[in-house]
Design a protein around this motif. Structure first.
Motif, mmCIF file in Angstrom:
data_model
loop_
_atom_site.group_PDB
_atom_site.id
_atom_site.type_symbol
_atom_site.label_atom_id
_atom_site.label_comp_id
_atom_site.label_asym_id
_atom_site.label_seq_id
_atom_site.Cartn_x
_atom_site.Cartn_y
_atom_site.Cartn_z
ATOM 1 N N ALA A 156 -8.039 -0.470 -2.629
ATOM 2 C CA ALA A 156 -7.389 0.828 -2.854
ATOM 3 C C ALA A 156 -6.587 0.825 -4.147
ATOM 4 C CB ALA A 156 -6.486 1.169 -1.665
ATOM 5 N N HIS A 172 0.281 3.190 -3.448
ATOM 6 C CA HIS A 172 -0.908 4.026 -3.229
ATOM 7 C C HIS A 172 -0.672 5.440 -3.767
ATOM 8 C CE1 HIS A 172 -4.224 6.154 -1.406
ATOM 9 N NE2 HIS A 172 -3.368 6.951 -0.807
ATOM 10 N N TYR A 176 0.835 -1.212 0.000
ATOM 11 C CA TYR A 176 0.000 0.000 0.000
ATOM 12 C C TYR A 176 0.864 1.255 0.000
ATOM 13 C CZ TYR A 176 -3.504 3.402 1.520
ATOM 14 O OH TYR A 176 -4.323 4.500 1.609
#
Length: 302
Positions: free
Chosen positions: A121, A93, A89
């Motif tokens: 995500a 991200h 992440y």
């Protein structure tokens, strides 16, 4: 193929450096059933320390996590840890304006359901960009046919009114073939370990209540009165053109079993202009933390 060769090159460089200061235990024991004797010959091989696999995992892009997990038991274990998903992440991200609150960086420190949250995500930014490049590794993101939902149980159904269209939703869950064991002894053990299970649940990285679920979203020009089919199994799917050859009629047959001959309820959706099958990782999937996604991310002209 070039990507795989690049991974092998990285792995080789790391292992070459590690061999100089790490004791590598040879003679890894080959897995065998408990019924076999301990005199079974061991298969020659190299059992690398778990730390090596954690280092290698830092070079794995999101679309190849599955391939990495299938290398061996150690690589699979790495993909089940919170450390692996935290790192994934953090590296991949990117800011997205309409990202749900649960998927924001400040809410991603909780281990409960971390794997599912990271995957969701990444589908808001990384996999969207990847799909635009038409890479083979994301071919699974392409649209499915409604017939692929046959033999799934409807757990929820609802509708939503747009500006000029109606949206009908059917949440269909995959039926598990695993036998249920509801013996009194098992229930007693379950009650005695509730506290332990609760603590483990809070740290369960793989927890995902929507695992095995898909949502069929049908777009219609007019409202259709539908019979309740919650708890029933989708048995048949049929789509045909309506007069004028511009709109469709979708027929969904539901019953109490997977056998089509036991049809009990039939859903008829007329003036259908489109449909979409949503997986739990899809940004359009109606999660509880993104209930109004349809209104803000898609116009009625689609």
């Amino acid at each position: 193929m070039k990507q795989i060769k690049a991974y092998y090159k990285i792995i080789k460089e790391i292992l070459t450096k590690v061999k100089s200061f790490t004791n590598i235990r040879k003679g890894r024991r080959k897995w065998r059933p408990l019924s076999q004797t301990d005199n079974t010959k061991e298969k020659d091989g190299i059992d690398y320390p778990l730390d090596i696999w954690f280092i290698i995992s830092e070079y794995i892009p999101p679309e190849t996590v599955g391939k990495f997990a299938r290398i061996c038991k150690s690589s699979y274990y790495v993909t089940t840890t919170a450390k692996f998903w935290f790192h994934l992440y953090k590296v991949y991200h990117k800011y997205v304006p309409d990202l749900p609150e649960r998927l924001q960086p400040e809410c991603m420190m909780r281990q409960h359901g971390l794997r599912a949250c990271v995957i969701r995500a990444l589908h808001y930014n990384y996999f969207t960009w990847l799909l635009q490049r038409e890479i083979d590794d994301v071919s699974y993101l392409r649209q499915e046919e409604p017939h692929s939902l046959v033999k799934r149980k409807c757990t929820h159904m609802w509708h939503k009114e747009g500006k000029i269209r109606w949206y009908f939703f059917f949440k269909l869950k995959e039926i598990s073939n695993a036998p249920k064991n509801n013996s009194p002894l098992k229930e007693s053990k379950k009650c005695n370990s509730e506290k332990t299970e609760f603590i483990e649940m809070l740290e369960d990285v793989a927890m995902n209540s929507d695992n095995g679920c898909k949502v069929l979203r049908v777009t219609c020009l007019k409202y259709c009165m539908l019979p309740p089919v919650i708890g029933l199994i989708l048995q048949t799917v049929s789509m045909s053109l309506m007069p004028g050859y511009r709109k469709y009629r979708l027929l969904l047959g539901f019953g109490t079993s997977v056998i089509p001959s036991t049809l009990t309820n039939e859903v008829i959706l007329s003036d259908v202009t489109g449909y979409r099958i949503l997986d739990w990782w899809d940004p359009y999937y109606p999660h509880h933390d993104a209930v109004y996604t349809i209104d803000f991310r898609q116009s009625d002209s689609d």
